[in-house]
Design an enzyme around this catalytic site. Structure first.
Site, PDB file in Angstrom:
ATOM      1  N   HIS A  72      15.130   0.476   0.318  1.00  0.00           N
ATOM      2  CA  HIS A  72      15.316  -0.256   1.577  1.00  0.00           C
ATOM      3  C   HIS A  72      16.108  -1.527   1.340  1.00  0.00           C
ATOM      4  O   HIS A  72      15.800  -2.286   0.434  1.00  0.00           O
ATOM      5  CB  HIS A  72      13.960  -0.645   2.172  1.00  0.00           C
ATOM      6  N   TYR A 207       8.169  -5.510  11.200  1.00  0.00           N
ATOM      7  CA  TYR A 207       7.054  -6.451  11.318  1.00  0.00           C
ATOM      8  C   TYR A 207       7.157  -7.061  12.714  1.00  0.00           C
ATOM      9  O   TYR A 207       8.107  -7.801  12.998  1.00  0.00           O
ATOM     10  CB  TYR A 207       7.160  -7.544  10.248  1.00  0.00           C
ATOM     11  N   PRO A 299      -2.360  -7.704   3.304  1.00  0.00           N
ATOM     12  CA  PRO A 299      -1.237  -6.788   3.052  1.00  0.00           C
ATOM     13  C   PRO A 299       0.080  -7.145   3.738  1.00  0.00           C
ATOM     14  O   PRO A 299       1.080  -6.466   3.534  1.00  0.00           O
ATOM     15  CB  PRO A 299      -1.767  -5.442   3.579  1.00  0.00           C
ATOM     16  N   LYS A 303       2.103  -7.316  -1.272  1.00  0.00           N
ATOM     17  CA  LYS A 303       2.103  -7.820  -2.650  1.00  0.00           C
ATOM     18  C   LYS A 303       1.012  -7.233  -3.554  1.00  0.00           C
ATOM     19  O   LYS A 303       1.084  -7.361  -4.777  1.00  0.00           O
ATOM     20  CB  LYS A 303       1.927  -9.359  -2.641  1.00  0.00           C
ATOM     21  N   TYR A 391       9.708 -11.691  -0.796  1.00  0.00           N
ATOM     22  CA  TYR A 391       9.377 -10.300  -0.443  1.00  0.00           C
ATOM     23  C   TYR A 391       9.853  -9.344  -1.532  1.00  0.00           C
ATOM     24  O   TYR A 391       9.132  -8.414  -1.920  1.00  0.00           O
ATOM     25  CB  TYR A 391      10.023  -9.941   0.901  1.00  0.00           C
TER      26      TYR A 391
HETATM   27  C1  PHB Z   1       2.783   0.398   3.765  1.00  0.00           C
HETATM   28  O1  PHB Z   1       3.798   1.119   3.724  1.00  0.00           O
HETATM   29  O2  PHB Z   1       1.634   0.877   3.725  1.00  0.00           O
HETATM   30  C2  PHB Z   1       2.960  -1.077   3.875  1.00  0.00           C
HETATM   31  C3  PHB Z   1       4.225  -1.614   3.859  1.00  0.00           C
HETATM   32  C4  PHB Z   1       4.384  -2.984   3.973  1.00  0.00           C
HETATM   33  C5  PHB Z   1       3.271  -3.800   4.100  1.00  0.00           C
HETATM   34  C6  PHB Z   1       1.996  -3.265   4.085  1.00  0.00           C
HETATM   35  C7  PHB Z   1       1.828  -1.901   3.980  1.00  0.00           C
HETATM   36  O3  PHB Z   1       3.437  -5.146   4.252  1.00  0.00           O
END
Ligand code: PHB
Ligand code: APR
Length: 398
Positions: A72, A207, A299, A303, A391
């Site tokens: 990504h 997000y 989450p 991280k 990130y």
């Molecule tokens: C996930 O793909 O489960 C995932 C991705 C990004 C995050 C949290 C979980 O910040």
């Protein structure tokens, strides 16, 4: 049974450590309390920093990751019905992230270890670590109902135990209360996560900040979408039939541009409370902690898994150095070095969490502050670059 490094826990931290030690010629044994089927089915996160991908490649454990992982170039932020792309390679000088589920990493590492690795015992539950300050710590464990003793013994007479036993393990309990401290924060909301059998609705992680609460769009390519909703603490799954989840996701992802959320059968559903926890120090005598056993992050910053991997990379280097020339220099610095990175990841995860979630006790001013933070990131290359650097992963503190 005797070994050089006794590893408690067969999650990503314990399994990757065992693989790295085995390749460095350091003898070890992994004790995992659950069955193989259970650990391979557990749904967890799936966003890998570049350093995590590199570590799996260096451990020769990335064959499937390299074909099935999705690279990504950024993430999308959504708020006030707008969508904003953050381009990580441009902002970080070429860094990317990769989507590959933690469950798949565990399957790959288990398969490697069972064919060509050190012993991995399933249904082997550690009961206690005894004598962490002696020269010969002992892990007491129950295997398929029986009790045995595993003494961990280093070839030059040193012996070590590594607790990779997650947030409900026993290794941290062997630290005397006077020798450690746990810093903890519980957030006033949880995540309801679903896995749905439907291709992702777009190529990117989204997000979304919305007055009704945060939402995240992620994926388990090629056939599954992984989606999350902010819900109040104490939420029960019985209150969230599938249609209600999809309707709520639709509302929170709404933008003025043309975009449709794809719906499909929900194959897994769970609610996870959000918390931050750091256990200091990460070493007591000959007992070391790694991964969730030592720290939990919310989450939102993706991280948790990456921190676990960076802990065990450092540990593997430390044991390799000890094995090569008897030096404990890296083992002595392990806790301080890890904790620097852990606190930075905790700060980043906390910033992302507070910026993106609806604050149950917040007022209109707090909401304006959240929007101002989001606007700053989308308006200033400097602010976006700071998010992107965190990130995609800060460098190992070596
Ligand atoms: C996930 O793909 O489960 C995932 C991705 C990004 C995050 C949290 C979980 O910040
Ligand atoms: N004896 C043996 N094994 C144990 C014991 C015990 N007493 N207690 C727990 N375990 C096992 C668990 O069953 C689990 O398989 O330890 C393992 C810990 O694995 P994880 O919880 O996955 O933790 P870790 O390996 O540190 O992985 C990093 O970061 O954010 C998270 O989702 C991410 O789980 C991931 C974690």
């Amino acid at each position: 049974m005797r070994t050089t490094v006794g590893i408690i826990g067969g999650g990503p931290a314990g399994l990757l450590l065992a693989r790295l030690l085995h390749r460095a010629g350091v003898d070890c044994v992994v004790l995992e309390s659950r069955t193989r089927q259970y650990v391979q089915r557990r749904q967890r996160a799936g966003m890998l920093e570049q350093g995590t991908v590199d570590a799996l490649r260096a451990a020769d454990a990335a064959a499937r990751l390299d074909t099935e992982g999705l690279v990504h170039d950024g993430i999308e932020l959504r708020f006030e019905r707008e969508r904003h792309h953050l381009d990580f390679p441009v902002l970080t000088g070429g860094r990317t992230v990769t989507i590959y589920a933690q469950t798949e990493i565990v399957k790959d590492l288990v398969a490697l270890q069972l064919t060509d690795g050190p012993p991995l015992l399933f249904e082997a539950e550690a009961l206690a670590v005894e004598g962490p300050q002696s020269g010969a710590p002992v892990v007491r464990f129950r295997h398929e109902g029986r009790e045995r003793t595993l003494a961990c013994e280093w070839v030059v007479g040193c012996e070590w135990v590594v607790g990779c036993d997650g947030s409900h393990g026993v290794a941290a309990d062997a630290f005397p209360a006077a020798a450690c401290r746990t810093y903890r924060h519980d957030y006033p909301y949880s995540w309801l996560g679903i896995l749905a059998e439907v291709p992702p609705s777009c190529d990117e992680l989204i997000y979304a900040h919305h007055a009704r609460g945060f939402a995240l769009h992620s994926m388990r390519p090629p056939r599954f979408s992984r989606l999350y909703l902010q819900v109040p603490n104490g939420t029960g799954l019985e209150d969230w039939p599938d249609d209600r989840i999809w309707d709520e996701l639709d509302t929170r992802f709404t933008v003025d541009a043309d975009w449709t959320l794809r719906r499909g059968p929900v194959t897994a559903k769970s609610v996870t409370p959000m918390r931050s926890l750091v256990h200091e120090p990460m070493r007591h005598g000959r007992l070391l902690l790694a991964g969730d056993a030592a720290h939990i992050v919310p989450p939102t910053g993706a991280k948790g898994l990456n921190l676990a991997v960076s802990d065990v990379r450092l540990l593997a280097m430390a044991f390799t150095e000890l094995h090569a020339d008897g030096s404990t220099r890296l083992l002595d610095g392990y806790s301080d070095l890890c904790l620097q990175r852990v606190w930075q990841a905790t700060r980043f995860s906390d910033d992302m969490t507070r910026m993106l979630h609806a604050q149950p006790d917040g007022d209109a001013f707090d909401h304006r502050m959240q929007l101002a933070r989001l606007r700053r990131i989308t308006a200033s290359r400097h602010a976006a670059a700071e998010l992107a650097a965190n990130y995609t992963g800060l460098p190992l503190p070596l």
